[in-house]
Design a protein around this motif. Structure first.
Motif, PDB file in Angstrom:
ATOM      1  N   VAL A 189      42.781   3.300 -20.883  1.00 59.58           N
ATOM      2  CA  VAL A 189      42.876   4.753 -20.737  1.00 59.58           C
ATOM      3  C   VAL A 189      42.263   5.155 -19.401  1.00 59.58           C
ATOM      4  CG1 VAL A 189      42.095   6.965 -21.619  1.00 59.58           C
ATOM      5  CG2 VAL A 189      42.864   5.188 -23.199  1.00 59.58           C
ATOM      6  N   GLN A 190      42.978   6.001 -18.678  1.00 65.65           N
ATOM      7  CA  GLN A 190      42.487   6.479 -17.401  1.00 65.65           C
ATOM      8  C   GLN A 190      42.199   7.988 -17.512  1.00 65.65           C
ATOM      9  OE1 GLN A 190      41.912   4.492 -14.749  1.00 65.65           O
ATOM     10  NE2 GLN A 190      42.506   2.766 -16.059  1.00 65.65           N
ATOM     11  N   TYR A 191      41.246   8.477 -16.739  1.00 66.46           N
ATOM     12  CA  TYR A 191      40.939   9.909 -16.728  1.00 66.46           C
ATOM     13  C   TYR A 191      40.665  10.334 -15.296  1.00 66.46           C
ATOM     14  CZ  TYR A 191      36.188   8.022 -16.735  1.00 66.46           C
ATOM     15  OH  TYR A 191      35.062   7.319 -16.440  1.00 66.46           O
ATOM     16  N   ASP A 192      40.605  11.624 -15.116  1.00 64.61           N
ATOM     17  CA  ASP A 192      40.371  12.199 -13.787  1.00 64.61           C
ATOM     18  C   ASP A 192      38.902  12.010 -13.412  1.00 64.61           C
ATOM     19  OD1 ASP A 192      40.004  13.704 -11.540  1.00 64.61           O
ATOM     20  OD2 ASP A 192      41.018  15.491 -12.281  1.00 64.61           O
ATOM     21  N   PRO A 193      38.587  11.065 -12.530  1.00 64.46           N
ATOM     22  CA  PRO A 193      37.173  10.752 -12.240  1.00 64.46           C
ATOM     23  C   PRO A 193      36.436  11.907 -11.560  1.00 64.46           C
ATOM     24  CG  PRO A 193      38.618   9.595 -10.720  1.00 64.46           C
ATOM     25  CD  PRO A 193      39.513  10.211 -11.748  1.00 64.46           C
ATOM     26  N   LEU A 194      37.116  12.656 -10.679  1.00 59.84           N
ATOM     27  CA  LEU A 194      36.436  13.742  -9.969  1.00 59.84           C
ATOM     28  C   LEU A 194      36.027  14.855 -10.920  1.00 59.84           C
ATOM     29  CD1 LEU A 194      38.624  14.014  -6.722  1.00 59.84           C
ATOM     30  CD2 LEU A 194      36.360  12.971  -6.988  1.00 59.84           C
ATOM     31  N   TYR A 195      36.941  15.201 -11.825  1.00 57.83           N
ATOM     32  CA  TYR A 195      36.641  16.258 -12.788  1.00 57.83           C
ATOM     33  C   TYR A 195      35.486  15.863 -13.689  1.00 57.83           C
ATOM     34  CZ  TYR A 195      36.969  19.024 -17.044  1.00 57.83           C
ATOM     35  OH  TYR A 195      36.668  19.803 -18.133  1.00 57.83           O
ATOM     36  N   PHE A 196      35.530  14.635 -14.234  1.00 53.49           N
ATOM     37  CA  PHE A 196      34.481  14.211 -15.154  1.00 53.49           C
ATOM     38  C   PHE A 196      33.144  14.033 -14.450  1.00 53.49           C
ATOM     39  CE2 PHE A 196      38.077  13.322 -17.875  1.00 53.49           C
ATOM     40  CZ  PHE A 196      37.585  13.611 -19.128  1.00 53.49           C
ATOM     41  N   GLN A 197      33.193  13.580 -13.199  1.00 49.73           N
ATOM     42  CA  GLN A 197      31.955  13.414 -12.453  1.00 49.73           C
ATOM     43  C   GLN A 197      31.300  14.782 -12.181  1.00 49.73           C
ATOM     44  OE1 GLN A 197      30.568  10.342 -11.755  1.00 49.73           O
ATOM     45  NE2 GLN A 197      28.797  11.647 -11.316  1.00 49.73           N
ATOM     46  N   LYS A 198      32.153  15.766 -11.873  1.00 45.89           N
ATOM     47  CA  LYS A 198      31.647  17.116 -11.646  1.00 45.89           C
ATOM     48  C   LYS A 198      31.016  17.686 -12.909  1.00 45.89           C
ATOM     49  CE  LYS A 198      33.198  21.687 -10.109  1.00 45.89           C
ATOM     50  NZ  LYS A 198      34.366  22.499  -9.673  1.00 45.89           N
ATOM     51  N   GLU A 199      31.702  17.490 -14.048  1.00 43.39           N
ATOM     52  CA  GLU A 199      31.163  17.967 -15.315  1.00 43.39           C
ATOM     53  C   GLU A 199      29.860  17.258 -15.663  1.00 43.39           C
ATOM     54  OE1 GLU A 199      32.158  20.379 -17.512  1.00 43.39           O
ATOM     55  OE2 GLU A 199      33.467  21.007 -15.873  1.00 43.39           O
ATOM     56  N   LEU A 200      29.821  15.985 -15.371  1.00 47.35           N
ATOM     57  CA  LEU A 200      28.622  15.198 -15.668  1.00 47.35           C
ATOM     58  C   LEU A 200      27.441  15.683 -14.832  1.00 47.35           C
ATOM     59  CD1 LEU A 200      27.487  12.845 -17.310  1.00 47.35           C
ATOM     60  CD2 LEU A 200      28.214  11.301 -15.473  1.00 47.35           C
ATOM     61  N   ASP A 201      27.696  15.982 -13.577  1.00 44.02           N
ATOM     62  CA  ASP A 201      26.627  16.494 -12.707  1.00 44.02           C
ATOM     63  C   ASP A 201      26.091  17.830 -13.226  1.00 44.02           C
ATOM     64  OD1 ASP A 201      26.868  14.302 -11.083  1.00 44.02           O
ATOM     65  OD2 ASP A 201      28.195  15.288  -9.629  1.00 44.02           O
ATOM     66  N   HIS A 202      27.008  18.694 -13.684  1.00 46.20           N
ATOM     67  CA  HIS A 202      26.571  19.983 -14.233  1.00 46.20           C
ATOM     68  C   HIS A 202      25.706  19.794 -15.474  1.00 46.20           C
ATOM     69  CE1 HIS A 202      30.140  22.301 -12.247  1.00 46.20           C
ATOM     70  NE2 HIS A 202      29.163  22.034 -11.399  1.00 46.20           N
ATOM     71  N   MET A 203      26.113  18.841 -16.321  1.00 46.36           N
ATOM     72  CA  MET A 203      25.358  18.607 -17.546  1.00 46.36           C
ATOM     73  C   MET A 203      23.991  18.013 -17.255  1.00 46.36           C
ATOM     74  SD  MET A 203      28.360  17.162 -20.040  1.00 46.36           S
ATOM     75  CE  MET A 203      29.804  18.165 -20.427  1.00 46.36           C
ATOM     76  N   ARG A 204      23.917  17.140 -16.258  1.00 44.01           N
ATOM     77  CA  ARG A 204      22.620  16.562 -15.877  1.00 44.01           C
ATOM     78  C   ARG A 204      21.650  17.663 -15.436  1.00 44.01           C
ATOM     79  NH1 ARG A 204      25.428  11.859 -13.483  1.00 44.01           N
ATOM     80  NH2 ARG A 204      24.793  10.000 -14.660  1.00 44.01           N
TER      81      ARG A 204
END
Length: 408
Positions: free
Chosen positions: A113-128
């Motif tokens: 399964v592949q996902y949009d890495p930029l979107y998830f990385q951005k969301e992850l940074d916000h959550m951190r």
């Protein structure tokens, strides 16, 4: 309104402002309390969700009914969240933007399964940045980190107090402006009505006095009598005053005049009606011209000179200086006295209607003066003053002829 009354009025305004600020602070404090309570509740939700997810992924042999229960618990706790492994690889998520991926939750652990890495990385940074991660320890010792962010309801609640206070402030400003405008309009109508009625009432006795003066001249052959001539000048002055009041509420007619000559004529009339211990002097540019309504401009000078005379205890000097500022097409008229002076804290207050330092004053002189100066498209302010030494008022008029008069 004396300075004490004026200061009391100002103090009440400050008290009301403090009261309003206290209400705003209380609102913010309570909203912050609710935000902290909900944030704590959502933290608990996130922990329950994380543990239920771990249970689903690490207990494959558990009864299907129990697994269904765990699924139900997990799915009931709706929060945007991401789970990462020890290498910071994203291995699971929920409640993120569905337009960024069409991956189902059940397929998120599949290796293909592949996902949009930029979107998830951005969301992850916000959550951190939003919250400290929740650590999940698996049976094999591996540790997962669960990141989450606030729900939409909690995010809206955080900004709601500011929106609420802004709307309240805007409403209060608009309401204050509207009511203040209505109040000023009503006051203006009252003043205009009183002024016109005063002019009407003065008309008959002034006409009568003029007739009596003419009769005195004829009966006593007093055509050149100085006393009678001064009486006639005073009656003429009363006629001018009545004419001023009758024109309040209408557009004044401005005509080009020599400023020096207008000031000299009024000072000549005024100084013979004051104490001989007060000297008057007019100096400066004698050639400058401006658009003036002479009766109104004389009224300006009268109010300022009366204030200057009242400020002088026994004897003193009053100096009027006319200067032309050619670069800005302006005329400066400085009126200085050697009176008791004005405290700096009252420089603005003295132009407020009702403010006076005299026990029997109405506090309208300088307020009317400022308004009449504005009819000439000019300005008036306290240029300088020192208690015990004197005061200088400055009037600024336009020296050009290209402007329209405003309504009195």
């Amino acid at each position: 309104m004396n300075p004490i009354q004026y200061n009391t009025k100002q103090a009440w305004k400050i008290v009301l402002l403090i009261f309003a600020a206290a209400i705003g602070i209380a609102s913010l404090w309570y909203s912050n309390y609710l935000v902290k309570s909900l944030s704590k509740s959502e933290r608990t939700k996130a922990e329950v969700w994380a543990m239920s997810t771990r249970s689903i992924m690490t207990m494959p042999d558990v009864d299907d009914e129990f697994i269904s229960f765990i699924y139900a618990v997990r799915d009931s706790l709706s929060l945007p969240a991401i789970i990462t492994d020890e290498q910071n690889n994203i291995i699971f998520w929920r409640d993120l933007d569905s337009t960024k991926t069409n991956i189902k939750l059940e397929d998120s652990l599949k290796s293909n399964v592949q996902y949009d890495p930029l979107y998830f990385q951005k969301e992850l940074d916000h959550m951190r940045q939003a919250h400290a991660p929740i650590t999940l320890t698996l049976e094999n010792g591996e540790k997962w980190s669960v990141f989450y962010r606030d729900s939409k309801a909690l995010r809206n609640l955080k900004i709601f107090p500011f929106i609420q206070l802004s709307l309240i402030a805007i409403f209060l400003i608009i309401a204050y402006t509207v009511f203040n405008s209505i109040k000023r309009s009503e006051q203006n109508l009252v003043w205009v009505g009183m002024a016109k009625e005063a002019a009407h009432q003065l008309g008959t006795p002034i006409s009568s006095l003029m007739g009596w003066i003419e009769l005195i001249k004829l009966k006593f052959d007093a055509e050149n009598d100085q006393v009678v001539n001064e009486m006639e000048r005073d009656v003429t002055r009363l006629e001018i005053v009545a004419d001023r009041f009758s024109k309040i509420g209408s557009k004044p007619i401005l005509t080009n005049y020599n400023v020096y000559d207008v000031i000299m004529n009024f000072v000549a009339y005024f100084k013979v009606r004051t104490s001989e211990k007060i000297t008057f002097q007019v100096a400066g540019d004698s050639h400058v011209e401006a658009m003036l309504n002479v009766p109104l401009f004389d009224w300006i000078l009268e109010n300022l000179l009366k204030n200057a005379v009242n400020a002088i205890d026994k004897e003193g000097n009053i100096l009027l200086v006319i200067k032309e500022n050619i670069a800005k097409e302006e005329i400066f008229i400085d009126i200085s006295d050697t009176g008791k002076g004005i405290p700096k804290s009252n420089f603005e207050a003295i132009f407020q209607p009702g403010f006076t330092t005299r026990q029997r004053g109405w506090g309208l002189g300088l307020s009317l003066t400022k308004r009449m100066v504005s009819y000439h498209k000019g300005q008036i302010f306290v240029k300088e003053s020192e208690v015990g030494k004197g005061t200088t008022f400055r009037i600024i008029l336009k020296s050009n002829l290209n402007y329209e008069p405003t309504q009195v």
